[in-house]
Design an enzyme around this catalytic site. Structure first.
Site, mmCIF file in Angstrom:
data_model
loop_
_atom_site.group_PDB
_atom_site.id
_atom_site.type_symbol
_atom_site.label_atom_id
_atom_site.label_comp_id
_atom_site.label_asym_id
_atom_site.label_seq_id
_atom_site.Cartn_x
_atom_site.Cartn_y
_atom_site.Cartn_z
ATOM 1 N N ARG A 276 0.840 -1.206 0.000
ATOM 2 C CA ARG A 276 0.000 0.000 0.000
ATOM 3 C C ARG A 276 0.875 1.257 0.000
ATOM 4 O O ARG A 276 0.599 2.224 -0.695
ATOM 5 C CB ARG A 276 -0.932 0.007 1.218
ATOM 6 C CG ARG A 276 -2.161 -0.868 1.045
ATOM 7 C CD ARG A 276 -3.163 -0.686 2.185
ATOM 8 N NE ARG A 276 -2.742 -1.281 3.441
ATOM 9 C CZ ARG A 276 -2.957 -2.544 3.803
ATOM 10 N NH1 ARG A 276 -3.586 -3.366 2.992
ATOM 11 N NH2 ARG A 276 -2.553 -2.998 4.971
ATOM 12 N N PHE B 144 -10.072 -7.669 -6.903
ATOM 13 C CA PHE B 144 -10.207 -8.421 -5.637
ATOM 14 C C PHE B 144 -9.957 -7.440 -4.480
ATOM 15 O O PHE B 144 -9.091 -7.638 -3.636
ATOM 16 C CB PHE B 144 -9.216 -9.596 -5.561
ATOM 17 C CG PHE B 144 -9.290 -10.559 -6.720
ATOM 18 C CD1 PHE B 144 -10.238 -11.576 -6.735
ATOM 19 C CD2 PHE B 144 -8.411 -10.461 -7.793
ATOM 20 C CE1 PHE B 144 -10.293 -12.470 -7.810
ATOM 21 C CE2 PHE B 144 -8.464 -11.345 -8.867
ATOM 22 C CZ PHE B 144 -9.400 -12.362 -8.869
ATOM 23 N N ASP C 243 -14.949 -6.358 -6.648
ATOM 24 C CA ASP C 243 -15.005 -7.514 -5.741
ATOM 25 C C ASP C 243 -16.376 -8.157 -5.884
ATOM 26 O O ASP C 243 -17.348 -7.499 -6.259
ATOM 27 C CB ASP C 243 -14.780 -7.075 -4.288
ATOM 28 C CG ASP C 243 -14.314 -8.225 -3.395
ATOM 29 O OD1 ASP C 243 -13.109 -8.300 -3.102
ATOM 30 O OD2 ASP C 243 -15.161 -9.072 -3.013
ATOM 31 N N SER C 244 -16.445 -9.456 -5.556
ATOM 32 C CA SER C 244 -17.731 -10.149 -5.667
ATOM 33 C C SER C 244 -18.576 -9.969 -4.407
ATOM 34 O O SER C 244 -19.735 -10.363 -4.393
ATOM 35 C CB SER C 244 -17.483 -11.640 -5.934
ATOM 36 O OG SER C 244 -16.630 -12.159 -4.941
ATOM 37 N N ASP D 191 -4.880 -8.748 -6.447
ATOM 38 C CA ASP D 191 -4.549 -9.420 -5.176
ATOM 39 C C ASP D 191 -5.661 -10.404 -4.807
ATOM 40 O O ASP D 191 -6.469 -10.150 -3.926
ATOM 41 C CB ASP D 191 -4.389 -8.352 -4.074
ATOM 42 C CG ASP D 191 -4.065 -8.970 -2.722
ATOM 43 O OD1 ASP D 191 -3.453 -10.059 -2.697
ATOM 44 O OD2 ASP D 191 -4.430 -8.367 -1.692
ATOM 45 N N CYS E 261 -1.156 -15.086 -2.384
ATOM 46 C CA CYS E 261 -0.986 -15.418 -0.966
ATOM 47 C C CYS E 261 -1.118 -16.914 -0.745
ATOM 48 O O CYS E 261 -1.330 -17.361 0.379
ATOM 49 C CB CYS E 261 -1.977 -14.628 -0.110
ATOM 50 S SG CYS E 261 -3.685 -14.922 -0.552
HETATM 51 N N1 SAH Z 1 -6.771 -6.987 -1.940
HETATM 52 C C1 SAH Z 1 -7.539 -7.059 -0.727
HETATM 53 C C2 SAH Z 1 -7.617 -8.453 -0.171
HETATM 54 C C3 SAH Z 1 -8.201 -9.451 -1.160
HETATM 55 S S1 SAH Z 1 -8.997 -10.797 -0.401
HETATM 56 C C4 SAH Z 1 -6.952 -6.067 0.305
HETATM 57 O O1 SAH Z 1 -5.852 -5.587 0.081
HETATM 58 O O2 SAH Z 1 -7.607 -5.788 1.309
HETATM 59 C C5 SAH Z 1 -9.778 -11.523 -1.740
HETATM 60 C C6 SAH Z 1 -11.054 -10.824 -2.166
HETATM 61 O O3 SAH Z 1 -11.428 -11.396 -3.400
HETATM 62 C C7 SAH Z 1 -12.240 -11.009 -1.244
HETATM 63 O O4 SAH Z 1 -12.759 -9.758 -0.885
HETATM 64 C C8 SAH Z 1 -13.260 -11.807 -2.062
HETATM 65 O O5 SAH Z 1 -14.596 -11.371 -1.837
HETATM 66 C C9 SAH Z 1 -12.834 -11.509 -3.458
HETATM 67 N N2 SAH Z 1 -13.094 -12.518 -4.488
HETATM 68 C C10 SAH Z 1 -12.820 -13.824 -4.462
HETATM 69 N N3 SAH Z 1 -13.075 -14.387 -5.659
HETATM 70 C C11 SAH Z 1 -13.515 -13.385 -6.471
HETATM 71 C C12 SAH Z 1 -13.918 -13.337 -7.837
HETATM 72 N N4 SAH Z 1 -13.893 -14.413 -8.629
HETATM 73 N N5 SAH Z 1 -14.285 -12.139 -8.343
HETATM 74 C C13 SAH Z 1 -14.317 -11.027 -7.557
HETATM 75 N N6 SAH Z 1 -13.919 -11.031 -6.278
HETATM 76 C C14 SAH Z 1 -13.534 -12.195 -5.740
#
Ligand code: SAH
Length: 412
Positions: free
Chosen positions: A228, A244, A266-267, A316, A356
């Protein structure tokens, strides 16, 4: 059997913990890793299990070699493939005093390494702080103690009281995520259905919110602090696409660094809701069109059809590989998402791509990303590698603790 009840709780716990209830006898030749202080004992290394496995205090295990020599003490997790996680190799009792000592040592590291104006950080990092199966995340006045193995769950009371003594949080939430992990499931999905307000905290002066009880992980992705910070520095004037996004922490960093715009994808609707709140908490723009609820793979295909270009794309995703058998499918997932994301990066722009999944090591991840760039027909420079910060230390005895990989790629 339960701990003797006496007024002197500390003494009682000492007695309670000093008598191992379970003895794990290793197969001949399987003691080498324990002698090197590796904290994991796999079920396949065990010749026999002796003792009362049903007892309430079955959380403690003594590991002995094939000849019966005592090697280590640890937390017993009969449901897990890692049947014991070891806390003591020198005969030191695993007791309330040891918990306090380990927590105090973890606290002193954080005092040395945290950036200014930062009240959210990982205070105890499992094996990395010689506390296998215990995570403690600090969010301002609040903290979350996450017990990630069956063994440490059985020590919940003692660990909670040591955490209160050493860290003194006003609000301490205890999460027990062992059972779902042991079954190879994802921790519970995010979602806020009422309940307590998220805990506010600062990171390098920015305001963030952690949804302690129902959020992902312990409510926030503290492990991305350094990425960040780098994004914030690169952000002036940039159009940022945050894939994500969860609660949009990368976008908060980018916008506060002067990004022209940041879009979260995000989903999860509750995650995007929290993302809106975090922007508002920092007086940053939060237009409806900046929050896109969609499957990232579908969203990226749509953006490719529209020939979109972004100055910085952050990718991510959640861990695609939870167990060994998932690795080939996870590799295809990383390859797809990276190929699609690379296609949207403007000339001279950046892609921060992360994984991760501990099971996809740094080498493999870089190969996957390289092959995605070939498929995308785009040339990228690897400008920096950056994983978790120093509040996520990794023990040299347990290199498996290093799970987060972040590659900063610049489009040539
Ligand atoms: N980058 C974020 C952490 C990501 S955690 C940060 O820095 O805070 C992973 C995220 O991906 C979650 O919020 C989950 O809801 C989302 N996710 C998982 N599969 C997904 C998909 N196929 N499409 C969109 N979002 C997704």
């Amino acid at each position: 059997m339960s701990a003797p009840s006496t007024e002197d709780g500390a003494l009682a716990l000492r007695v309670y913990f000093e008598r191992p209830m379970i003895r794990l006898r290793l197969k001949p030749g399987r003691e080498a890793s324990v002698l090197r202080r590796h904290p994991w004992v796999f079920s396949g290394a065990i010749a026999s299990t002796e003792g009362d496995v049903s007892g309430k205090d079955a959380g403690i295990a003594e590991v002995v070699d094939a000849g019966g020599r005592s090697l280590a003490l640890g937390a017993y997790s009969p449901e897990s493939q890692i049947v014991a996680r070891l806390w003591s190799f020198d005969g030191h009792a695993v007791d309330a005093a040891l918990f306090r000592e380990r927590f105090a040592s973890a606290r002193s590291l954080r005092r040395e390494i945290l950036p200014p104006e930062t009240t959210g950080y990982r205070a105890v990092n499992s094996e990395g702080d010689r506390c296998p199966g215990v995570l403690l995340d600090r969010y301002g006045d609040a903290a979350v103690l996450d017990l990630t193995t069956g063994g440490t769950e059985t020590w919940a009371e003692e660990l909670e009281s040591a955490a209160r003594d050493v860290f003194g949080a006003q609000r301490l939430v205890v999460r027990r995520t062992a059972a779902s992990r042991d079954r190879g499931e994802r921790p519970e999905p995010p979602g806020r259905t009422g309940g307590e307000d998220p805990a506010p905290f600062l990171e390098s002066g920015l305001r963030f919110l952690a949804d302690l009880s129902r959020g992902q992980k312990t409510g926030f992705f503290l492990d991305q602090r350094q990425n960040r910070a780098r994004l914030r520095a690169l952000a002036p004037g940039a159009r940022v696409l945050n894939l994500f996004s969860y609660s949009g922490a990368f976008s908060v960093a980018a916008l506060s660094g002067g990004a022209a715009r940041a879009v979260d994808v995000d989903s999860s609707e509750p995650a995007l809701q929290l993302a809106r709140e975090q922007r508002r908490a920092n007086a940053l723009p939060a237009a409806d069109s900046d929050f896109v609820r969609a499957d990232v793979f579908e969203d990226l295909r749509r953006r490719a059809e529209g020939a979109e270009e972004w100055d910085i794309v952050v990718c991510d995703p959640p861990a695609f590989a939870k167990k060994k058998g998932d690795v080939p499918r996870a590799a295809r997932g990383y390859q797809d998402v990276n190929r699609l994301a690379m296609g949207l990066v403007a000339p001279g722009g950046w892609l921060l791509t992360c994984s991760c999944s501990g099971l996809v090591d740094a080498d493999l991840f870089q190969k996957i990303v390289f092959s995605a760039s070939i498929d995308a027909g785009r040339t990228f420079q690897l400008a920096a590698r950056q994983g978790a910060g120093a509040d996520h230390p990794v023990s040299l005895d347990c290199p498996e603790g290093e799970y987060l990989k972040g590659l900063w790629l610049r489009r040539a």
